[in-house]
Design a protein around this motif. Structure first.
Motif: not given
Length: 149
Positions: A47-53, A99-101, A108-111
């Motif tokens: 989540i952190f990586i997703y929110d902070n590319p 970065t997230t793939t 992430v939306p499921e989390i």
């Protein structure tokens, strides 16, 4: 268990113990709802990586207070599973940008959905903005206080 079960420890336990308890119970809840995934509370890193590319491993170390070695192991696992990718930072070739793939992006939306369910069940609402801001402020002051230690 009910509120009366905690009467003896309620007033005698340090505030930080309650914060830790909240975190642990949220992690347990997440793990119980995310069957098929074996990374439990480590999803917070995705989540952190997703929110902070393009964040760095050092950013994760600072945010979560984990050792560089522990973060490196977790990142390696996520990379091997296809949830994140690392690219060399062109401004500092000794650091990676995270970065997230596509696979990570779809997780992430499921989390977040499960996390929101937990918040609703424990009584955290959208009206708790001041409380959330205050806790973030305390966390930032704590990180600044311990920077370099």
């Amino acid at each position: 268990m009910n509120d009366e079960s905690f009467q003896g420890i309620r007033d005698k336990s340090p505030f930080i113990a309650w914060i830790h308890n909240i975190s642990l119970n949220q992690q347990k809840y997440m793990k119980s709802k995310m069957s098929g995934f074996d990374f439990a509370h480590d999803v917070r890193y995705i989540i952190f990586i997703y929110d902070n590319p393009n964040c760095s491993q050092e950013d994760l170390v600072n945010m979560f207070g984990q050792s560089k070695g522990n973060i490196a192991k977790i990142l390696k696992k996520f990379e091997d599973l296809g949830y994140i990718k690392r690219e060399i930072n062109p401004e500092n070739r000794r650091k990676y940008m995270l970065t997230t793939t596509e696979k990570g992006n779809s997780l992430v939306p499921e989390i977040r959905k499960i996390s929101k369910e937990w918040e609703k069940e424990v009584g955290i609402t959208d009206e708790d903005v001041e409380l959330k801001e205050r806790i973030i402020e305390i966390a930032i002051k704590g990180m600044n206080l311990t920077e370099g230690i």
